[in-house]
Design a protein around this motif. Structure first.
Motif, PDB file in Angstrom:
ATOM      1  N   GLY B  48      20.355  46.398  15.662  1.00  0.00           N
ATOM      2  CA  GLY B  48      19.144  46.977  15.119  1.00  0.00           C
ATOM      3  C   GLY B  48      18.212  45.955  14.490  1.00  0.00           C
ATOM      4  O   GLY B  48      18.550  44.791  14.304  1.00  0.00           O
ATOM      5  N   THR B  49      17.029  46.437  14.184  1.00  0.00           N
ATOM      6  CA  THR B  49      15.976  45.591  13.636  1.00  0.00           C
ATOM      7  C   THR B  49      15.601  46.099  12.254  1.00  0.00           C
ATOM      8  O   THR B  49      15.531  47.304  12.044  1.00  0.00           O
ATOM      9  CB  THR B  49      14.721  45.659  14.543  1.00  0.00           C
ATOM     10  N   MET B  50      15.396  45.192  11.323  1.00  0.00           N
ATOM     11  CA  MET B  50      14.928  45.586   9.996  1.00  0.00           C
ATOM     12  C   MET B  50      13.551  44.971   9.762  1.00  0.00           C
ATOM     13  O   MET B  50      13.360  43.781   9.979  1.00  0.00           O
ATOM     14  CB  MET B  50      15.912  45.104   8.940  1.00  0.00           C
ATOM     15  N   VAL B  51      12.608  45.810   9.361  1.00  0.00           N
ATOM     16  CA  VAL B  51      11.231  45.336   9.167  1.00  0.00           C
ATOM     17  C   VAL B  51      10.878  45.381   7.685  1.00  0.00           C
ATOM     18  O   VAL B  51      11.167  46.362   6.999  1.00  0.00           O
ATOM     19  CB  VAL B  51      10.224  46.209   9.952  1.00  0.00           C
ATOM     20  N   MET B  52      10.273  44.313   7.184  1.00  0.00           N
ATOM     21  CA  MET B  52       9.798  44.298   5.799  1.00  0.00           C
ATOM     22  C   MET B  52       8.399  43.709   5.749  1.00  0.00           C
ATOM     23  O   MET B  52       7.989  42.985   6.648  1.00  0.00           O
ATOM     24  CB  MET B  52      10.732  43.473   4.927  1.00  0.00           C
ATOM     25  N   ALA B  53       7.666  44.056   4.693  1.00  0.00           N
ATOM     26  CA  ALA B  53       6.305  43.530   4.562  1.00  0.00           C
ATOM     27  C   ALA B  53       6.295  42.286   3.704  1.00  0.00           C
ATOM     28  O   ALA B  53       7.196  42.057   2.894  1.00  0.00           O
ATOM     29  CB  ALA B  53       5.393  44.583   3.951  1.00  0.00           C
ATOM     30  N   GLN B  54       5.277  41.483   3.895  1.00  0.00           N
ATOM     31  CA  GLN B  54       5.031  40.353   3.005  1.00  0.00           C
ATOM     32  C   GLN B  54       3.514  40.207   2.942  1.00  0.00           C
ATOM     33  O   GLN B  54       2.838  40.411   3.934  1.00  0.00           O
ATOM     34  CB  GLN B  54       5.698  39.102   3.589  1.00  0.00           C
ATOM     35  N   SER B  55       3.000  39.854   1.749  1.00  0.00           N
ATOM     36  CA  SER B  55       1.541  39.878   1.621  1.00  0.00           C
ATOM     37  C   SER B  55       0.861  38.650   2.205  1.00  0.00           C
ATOM     38  O   SER B  55      -0.293  38.711   2.591  1.00  0.00           O
ATOM     39  CB  SER B  55       1.147  40.068   0.169  1.00  0.00           C
ATOM     40  N   ALA B  56       1.556  37.530   2.288  1.00  0.00           N
ATOM     41  CA  ALA B  56       0.900  36.338   2.838  1.00  0.00           C
ATOM     42  C   ALA B  56       1.872  35.552   3.710  1.00  0.00           C
ATOM     43  O   ALA B  56       3.081  35.770   3.659  1.00  0.00           O
ATOM     44  CB  ALA B  56       0.368  35.462   1.714  1.00  0.00           C
ATOM     45  N   GLU B  57       1.322  34.631   4.474  1.00  0.00           N
ATOM     46  CA  GLU B  57       2.143  33.855   5.401  1.00  0.00           C
ATOM     47  C   GLU B  57       2.636  32.562   4.755  1.00  0.00           C
ATOM     48  O   GLU B  57       2.018  32.045   3.836  1.00  0.00           O
ATOM     49  CB  GLU B  57       1.320  33.515   6.634  1.00  0.00           C
ATOM     50  N   PRO B  58       3.741  32.033   5.262  1.00  0.00           N
ATOM     51  CA  PRO B  58       4.228  30.759   4.727  1.00  0.00           C
ATOM     52  C   PRO B  58       3.213  29.639   4.930  1.00  0.00           C
ATOM     53  O   PRO B  58       2.403  29.698   5.852  1.00  0.00           O
ATOM     54  CB  PRO B  58       5.482  30.480   5.563  1.00  0.00           C
ATOM     55  N   ILE B  59       3.296  28.630   4.066  1.00  0.00           N
ATOM     56  CA  ILE B  59       2.446  27.459   4.261  1.00  0.00           C
ATOM     57  C   ILE B  59       3.254  26.307   4.845  1.00  0.00           C
ATOM     58  O   ILE B  59       2.721  25.275   5.193  1.00  0.00           O
ATOM     59  CB  ILE B  59       1.769  27.010   2.950  1.00  0.00           C
ATOM     60  N   THR B  60       4.560  26.485   4.925  1.00  0.00           N
ATOM     61  CA  THR B  60       5.400  25.461   5.541  1.00  0.00           C
ATOM     62  C   THR B  60       6.660  26.124   6.087  1.00  0.00           C
ATOM     63  O   THR B  60       7.093  27.165   5.602  1.00  0.00           O
ATOM     64  CB  THR B  60       5.773  24.355   4.538  1.00  0.00           C
ATOM     65  N   LEU B  61       7.230  25.504   7.120  1.00  0.00           N
ATOM     66  CA  LEU B  61       8.484  26.026   7.670  1.00  0.00           C
ATOM     67  C   LEU B  61       9.661  25.141   7.244  1.00  0.00           C
ATOM     68  O   LEU B  61      10.791  25.350   7.671  1.00  0.00           O
ATOM     69  CB  LEU B  61       8.403  26.101   9.194  1.00  0.00           C
ATOM     70  N   ILE B  62       9.371  24.121   6.423  1.00  0.00           N
ATOM     71  CA  ILE B  62      10.458  23.298   5.885  1.00  0.00           C
ATOM     72  C   ILE B  62      10.798  23.845   4.497  1.00  0.00           C
ATOM     73  O   ILE B  62       9.971  23.778   3.591  1.00  0.00           O
ATOM     74  CB  ILE B  62      10.053  21.814   5.804  1.00  0.00           C
ATOM     75  N   PRO B  63      11.986  24.404   4.320  1.00  0.00           N
ATOM     76  CA  PRO B  63      12.282  25.074   3.055  1.00  0.00           C
ATOM     77  C   PRO B  63      12.316  24.114   1.867  1.00  0.00           C
ATOM     78  O   PRO B  63      12.146  24.547   0.728  1.00  0.00           O
ATOM     79  CB  PRO B  63      13.659  25.695   3.296  1.00  0.00           C
ATOM     80  N   ASN B  64      12.532  22.834   2.130  1.00  0.00           N
ATOM     81  CA  ASN B  64      12.651  21.876   1.027  1.00  0.00           C
ATOM     82  C   ASN B  64      11.383  21.097   0.745  1.00  0.00           C
ATOM     83  O   ASN B  64      11.376  20.229  -0.100  1.00  0.00           O
ATOM     84  CB  ASN B  64      13.754  20.855   1.342  1.00  0.00           C
ATOM     85  N   LYS B 197       2.126  16.266   7.679  1.00  0.00           N
ATOM     86  CA  LYS B 197       1.820  16.722   9.039  1.00  0.00           C
ATOM     87  C   LYS B 197       2.963  17.454   9.735  1.00  0.00           C
ATOM     88  O   LYS B 197       2.725  18.190  10.681  1.00  0.00           O
ATOM     89  CB  LYS B 197       1.341  15.546   9.890  1.00  0.00           C
ATOM     90  N   ASP B 198       4.206  17.235   9.287  1.00  0.00           N
ATOM     91  CA  ASP B 198       5.316  17.896   9.979  1.00  0.00           C
ATOM     92  C   ASP B 198       5.780  19.179   9.293  1.00  0.00           C
ATOM     93  O   ASP B 198       6.853  19.693   9.591  1.00  0.00           O
ATOM     94  CB  ASP B 198       6.497  16.921  10.105  1.00  0.00           C
ATOM     95  N   ALA B 199       4.947  19.685   8.380  1.00  0.00           N
ATOM     96  CA  ALA B 199       5.358  20.849   7.590  1.00  0.00           C
ATOM     97  C   ALA B 199       5.663  22.079   8.442  1.00  0.00           C
ATOM     98  O   ALA B 199       6.331  22.995   7.994  1.00  0.00           O
ATOM     99  CB  ALA B 199       4.278  21.190   6.567  1.00  0.00           C
ATOM    100  N   MET B 200       5.171  22.103   9.678  1.00  0.00           N
ATOM    101  CA  MET B 200       5.351  23.292  10.507  1.00  0.00           C
ATOM    102  C   MET B 200       6.376  23.071  11.624  1.00  0.00           C
ATOM    103  O   MET B 200       6.368  23.767  12.637  1.00  0.00           O
ATOM    104  CB  MET B 200       4.011  23.723  11.100  1.00  0.00           C
ATOM    105  N   VAL B 201       7.254  22.093  11.458  1.00  0.00           N
ATOM    106  CA  VAL B 201       8.262  21.828  12.488  1.00  0.00           C
ATOM    107  C   VAL B 201       9.197  23.046  12.626  1.00  0.00           C
ATOM    108  O   VAL B 201       9.479  23.730  11.635  1.00  0.00           O
ATOM    109  CB  VAL B 201       9.045  20.542  12.152  1.00  0.00           C
TER     110      VAL B 201
END
Lengths: 323, 539
Positions: B48-64, B197-201
């Protein structure tokens, strides 16, 4: 004609540059610091703040920052977002398509429906129906689009459950191909309705009043005197003359569509420019804001020129030939 | 005829736009969700799929890398840490199977499981852990300030990693369990510019879900990691989808309409009655280490006068405020330390926050040396606060309460960025109504009260408090640390640099068929905030 066009394009470029200057001043005059907002409140690293400030040139005098921005712009570089580090141009293009999809559909629908209703009423001036339609048009004209949007959500999504509340696709289904197109169209119904309903009054009133105006012209009376059928007079002479203002309004509307649909986009979580602009403002993402406003200025300038040129093409009385 | 042609044109226009924008992205066929219909006897439904809302998008895909409130779901589900903080704000094990602390409190040795694989199939070893933390410090990333105490990291073997610290740091484990410390594969993240520059890797982690796709402005999709090291049973869900909904009213309607399984955003206070009374909605209460308070600019008169501050403190009726402005979603603040860190809170009568007492407030006001005008107004002040909920309501109640002791409040509501510049940076203010995070560790109260604290916009400075807070962070055990913190709180109670009003409470609403939500009783002990390893859909 070409000299006129050249002149218009030059003034257009000048306007865009003036707008660029004003945008820069306003954007940088707003209190707040993008780097402080970026690093947040949890133990920010002072070294990181200093490095980022230097990296984005925010430590330099404003005039130098502006000079560099314009220099890069001339090279076709709109810079990168302070937040996401993505090229501003890519980010804007990503968001323009959904906005255009929503706004164009609404504009075309509103122009057709509004004009049709305007013509309908113009031919029934003074009747009760005309008066009622007039009042209704004022009602929708004075209705804020976001409120209308919320009401549509409450009625059609929350109460009747016939349409989705928001977004562009069904998050639980993996629709592909035609099913995906249908899904998107279903999600467009409410936001397009909210936009269309608030745009219709403009076209309605303009079409109605210009038809009434043309109907009162002397040459129409002359045509009637010749015994020409009323239908033919209307189609060949009244409509053609009366439609010109509608075209102007349509052009101007097109230029403002990107900004005009922003609020409706936010209400319906439409992935266009609306929420994008809002987030850029709250984050003080200077390069992104400059980019967005530049695109808006350019689109207004271009549409104005297009409308002027189109106008002269459609109306032989207006000529831009050099004398 | 013409009409039909126009309509046809219109429809085709719409179709073209739809096709262009809608079908630009196709899903990777190799990422077929599996584990769907496995027959199990424990009553837990898989898939199954679980859907949740979030008000804005991430600014980076590197968690650290950069601090980002909007990549928390990514961080908690695609990655793992050595330790994590559960929803009761306790530090628990994540990847680490255990740890030892040396007698001198300077060496922390972590043991790692041997079957952990990154999403690209490569095994995770102690070298990746070493790389992660060395790189965080080298890149000056989000957690670099709190982890600067690390002197050396060694890897005795592939599944053991040892951190040697410069000095004793009682907050070390808490900081390892907080944001920005996900274990990253060296072979993917080495040589990248995390902050730039690599924040969205494309993210590669070890977590229960894999990053799958991101449709800008629309959604972000995570799919099940079939090789999760706690598997093959976990996680239960096939897919988690974040739906980006900027407007909270729309998110609420979407939630009521069943389009979302988990609300995901902070519900407007006006919705709480409905949320808490609906039979098909569950809402778990969470106390955050964050509190509402009034701060004074103590560099200015009369805010430097303890009598004035005590007058304000006794004039504020927290119960009334919670009732009227917070719609009862609050809890009166009674100690200077957040109740989340109860081991450090000083509950002595003489160390507590002043109680509401109008008569006392008036007495203190009379002692300030200020003289009331003909209307009984001692002082006109401007209170700077934020323009978003619940601050506009709170500041109205504050205005009424302070009017009773002759303080005439004019309200200045600002957008966060403008407030930050006026109050935090320029300190060009007199009184401020604010709130904010004081975690993830008791020591972080320091930021707001020590002389050079980053958030000490109240300009409070007491060398004793500075010393005690510093010492409290440099002792190895909770018992030893608590002594220092309690002493510091006793001084705060004498100085009253801020008037604490309420704890920040939140409800996390989700539809009742969602089981194992990290805020729910079934999973609260074992999962981090927003981690969906144990979530399943019971319908």
């Amino acid at each position: 004609m070409s000299r006129y066009l050249g002149r218009r394009i030059l003034t257009g470029i000048l306007c865009i540059f003036v707008a660029l200057c004003i945008n820069f001043v306003i954007i940088h005059a707003a209190p707040g610091n993008p780097i402080r907002l970026l690093v947040g409140k949890d133990n920010p690293n002072p070294q990181m703040i200093a490095e980022l400030t230097e990296k984005y040139g925010l430590d330099q005098p404003k005039i130098v920052q502006f000079g560099k921005y314009v220099g890069n712009l001339l090279k076709g570089d709109m810079g990168v977002s302070i937040y996401t580090n993505e090229p501003v141009s890519d980010m804007i293009i990503d968001r323009l398509a959904p906005t255009a999809m929503l706004a164009l559909t609404a504009a075309v629908l509103a122009a057709i429906i509004g004009t049709a209703l305007g013509i309908f009423c113009a031919r029934r001036v003074g009747t009760k129906l005309d008066a009622i339609m007039g009042s209704v048009s004022y009602l929708f004209d004075s209705t804020p689009s976001f409120w209308l949007g919320l009401m549509l959500i409450l009625i059609f999504a929350s109460t009747l459950h016939v349409l989705p509340t928001s977004g562009m696709i069904d998050m639980r289904a993996d629709n592909e191909g035609f099913a995906k197109v249908l899904d998107i169209m279903k999600h467009m119904i409410l936001p397009v309705s909210a936009l269309t309903l608030t745009l219709i009054p403009y076209y309605f009133r303009i079409a109605r009043s210009s038809i009434i105006q043309v109907m009162g012209e002397d040459f129409i009376t002359t045509l009637r005197a010749t015994g020409m059928p009323e239908k033919r007079i209307f189609r060949k002479y009244i409509f053609r003359n009366a439609i010109l203002p509608t075209i102007t309004v349509f052009g101007i509307q097109m230029a403002y569509l990107v900004t005009g649909s922003a609020i409706v986009e936010i209400v319906f979580s439409w992935p266009g420019m609306g929420s994008f602009v809002m987030t850029a403002i709250t984050r003080r993402d200077y390069p992104l804001l400059m980019g967005i406003y530049l695109v808006l200025s350019v689109s207004v300038a271009v549409m104005m020129i297009v409308v002027d040129v189109l106008y002269s093409a459609l109306d032989p009385r207006i000529s831009h030939e050099s004398k | 005829m013409k009409k039909t042609r126009l309509i046809a044109l219109l429809l085709s226009l719409t179709m073209i736009f739809t096709l262009v924008t809608g079908c630009a992205k196709t899903e990777d066929p190799s990422e077929k969700p599996s584990g769907g219909e496995v027959a199990q006897t424990d009553g837990i439904k898989r898939g199954g799929t679980m859907v949740m809302a979030q008000s804005a998008e991430p600014i980076t895909l590197i968690p650290n890398g950069k601090p980002d409130d909007n990549n928390i779901i990514l961080e908690q589900n695609v990655f793992n840490r050595l330790l994590k903080t559960n929803n009761n704000q306790q530090v628990i094990l994540d990847l680490a199977t255990g740890y030892d602390v040396s007698e001198d409190g300077l060496v922390y040795t972590f043991h790692l499981p041997e079957n952990v694989k990154f999403h690209d199939g490569q095994p995770m070893t102690s070298d990746d852990v070493k790389f992660t933390f060395e790189e965080i410090i080298k890149q000056g990333a989000f957690a670099s300030t709190t982890l600067s105490v690390i002197k050396e990291i060694t890897c005795p073997d592939d599944y053991t990693v040892a951190f040697t610290l410069n000095k004793i740091d009682a907050g070390f484990l808490g900081n390892l369990a907080y944001n920005g410390t996900s274990i990253l594969p060296r072979h993917v993240y080495e040589g990248l510019d995390w902050m730039g520059k690599d924040a969205m890797v494309t993210p590669v982690g070890t977590g229960p879900f894999k990053y799958s796709e991101w449709n800008k402005g629309v959604n972000m999709i995570f799919t099940r990691n079939d090789n999760y090291y706690l598997g093959p049973d976990l996680p239960y869900l096939d897919k988690v989808v974040i739906s980006f909904i900027p407007d909270s009213n729309t998110a609420m309607q979407s939630f009521y309409n069943g389009e979302l399984d988990v609300l995901g955003i902070i519900a407007p206070a006006t919705e709480y009655d409905k949320l808490l009374s609906s039979s098909n909605i569950k809402a778990d209460k969470v106390i955050y280490p964050s509190r509402f308070y009034v701060g004074f600019n103590m560099a200015e008169k009369p805010y430097d006068d303890i009598n004035f501050r005590l007058a304000v403190a006794h004039a504020i009726d927290a119960d009334d405020m919670i009732n009227k402005a917070l719609k009862n979603i609050g809890m009166k603040a009674t100690e200077y330390m957040s109740p989340v860190y109860s081991w450090a809170a000083n509950t002595d009568e003489n160390a507590k926050v002043p109680k509401y007492d109008l008569e006392k407030a008036k007495e203190y006001m009379a002692k300030t040396g200020l003289t009331p005008d003909s209307n009984g107004v001692y002082l006109k002040v401007t209170v700077d606060t934020y323009n978003y909920e619940p601050f506009p309501d709170m500041v109205q109640v504050l205005k009424d309460q302070l009017a009773k002791i002759g303080i005439e409040v004019s309200i200045n509501m600002l957008e966060y960025a403008a407030w930050d510049e006026k109050v935090s940076v320029n300190r060009d203010y007199t009184m401020a109504l604010t709130g904010g995070y004081q975690g993830p560790e008791a020591s972080n109260l320091s930021d707001r009260i020590v002389t050079d604290g980053y958030l000490n916009f109240i300009n409070y400075s007491n060398p004793e408090v500075d010393r005690l807070m510093q010492e409290g962070g440099a002792l190895p055990t909770f018992e030893q640390r608590a002594v220092k913190y309690k002493e510091a709180q006793a001084i705060l109670a004498k100085d009253v640099p801020m008037v604490l009003i309420s704890e920040w409470l939140g409800y996390i609403p989700y539809l009742s068929y969602v089981k194992g939500h990290p805020a729910s009783a079934d999973a609260v002990e074992k999962t981090a905030f927003g981690e969906f390893t144990y979530c399943w859909i019971d319908k």
